[in-house]
Design a protein around this motif. Structure first.
Motif: not given
Length: 294
Positions: A199-216
């Motif tokens: 449902l989240e993907l269908a709504q167009g909500t995606f994770m921002t891929v960068n160093a802080p998100t990957v480390m998180s």
């Protein structure tokens, strides 16, 4: 040893709360839960899979328990918390989350007819007083300024879910390797999460891929998911949900300490007072003085 494991879990999960609040604008809730547990499964697989065939008969007989733990401990609790931090404040989240030990005791009495000693009641009261001291910054007048929104209600629901998960762990089959049980629980939790993530993907909500998100993701996937869950499960198996649940009260104290270390916030007298009350309450609720008998 079990108390050390429970303390370690509270410390790691305190970091998880800090990270989830900091990253809620770039990592959506279902995506955060999904990738967290995908990484956990990858880490657990080399340990769990070689033992899975041996433990499968017992695990299959307890699939209902595995599903309950996966739904409550993996899917719902994390999704509710990660969703809640979009609307609630850190102060309110800490206040509501500290209700978990109360729910554990309440449901323990309802489901298992567990009794609560006067010493445990005193310990709970002291720990709650410590949490309140930190949240209110030593000023009772701040109570008038507290307001509750839908985020607070989601944290409250998450507290109920975690209490039920902690009580369910008492039925963990000891014949099953703990890593196998956590692996199976994580797989079940991901299956339950699929509709939320879709449902989240269908709504167009995606994770921002960068160093802080990957480390998180790495932090919550390895430490908060594997290390903390294993430590929490091992601790509860030794001391029980009622006693172990009191260690949740350490999280506001640890969150304060982490904020001082990593965010440069000032350590004030009310912080120290609250931390002392919390530790005193836990000691009162968990440790027994054995009298010497002739």
């Amino acid at each position: 040893m079990p108390y050390l494991l429970l303390t370690l879990s509270a410390l790691i999960w305190s970091g998880n709360f800090v990270i989830s609040r900091a990253m809620n604008h770039v990592i959506p809730p279902a995506g955060f839960v999904f990738w967290r547990w995908v990484l956990a499964i990858v880490v657990l697989a080399p340990i769990a899979l070689p033992r899975l065939r041996r433990d499968w008969p017992v695990l299959r007989a307890n699939l209902g328990l595995v599903c309950i733990c996966g739904l409550f401990g993996v899917t719902l609790f994390n999704y509710l918390i990660y969703t809640a931090v979009h609307w609630t404040t850190a102060i309110n989240a800490a206040l509501v989350n500290s209700a978990i030990p109360i729910f554990i005791i309440m449901f323990g009495r309802i489901l298992y007819r567990e009794s609560v000693s006067l010493r445990q009641h005193l310990g709970i009261a002291l720990s709650l007083a410590g949490v309140a001291t930190i949240i209110l910054q030593g000023d009772l007048g701040r109570i008038r300024g507290l307001s509750f929104n839908r985020g607070d209600l989601l944290v409250l629901l998450a507290a109920v879910v975690w209490a039920l998960y902690s009580l369910a762990l008492r039925r963990h089959p000891r014949e099953v390797n703990p890593f196998v049980f956590l692996f199976a629980t994580a797989v079940a939790g991901l299956i339950f999460l699929v509709p939320f993530y879709a449902l989240e993907l269908a709504q167009g909500t995606f994770m921002t891929v960068n160093a802080p998100t990957v480390m998180s993701i790495v932090y919550v996937g390895i430490l908060a998911s594997v290390v903390a869950f294993m430590a929490w499960t091992a601790g509860l198996r030794r001391v029980g949900a009622q006693t172990g649940g009191q260690f949740i009260h350490l999280m506001p104290a640890f969150s304060t300490i982490l904020a001082v270390i990593f965010l440069g916030e000032r350590l004030r007298p009310f912080h120290l007072t609250g931390i002392i009350l919390i530790f005193t309450g836990i000691l009162c609720a968990t440790f027994r003085i054995k009298a010497n008998r002739p």
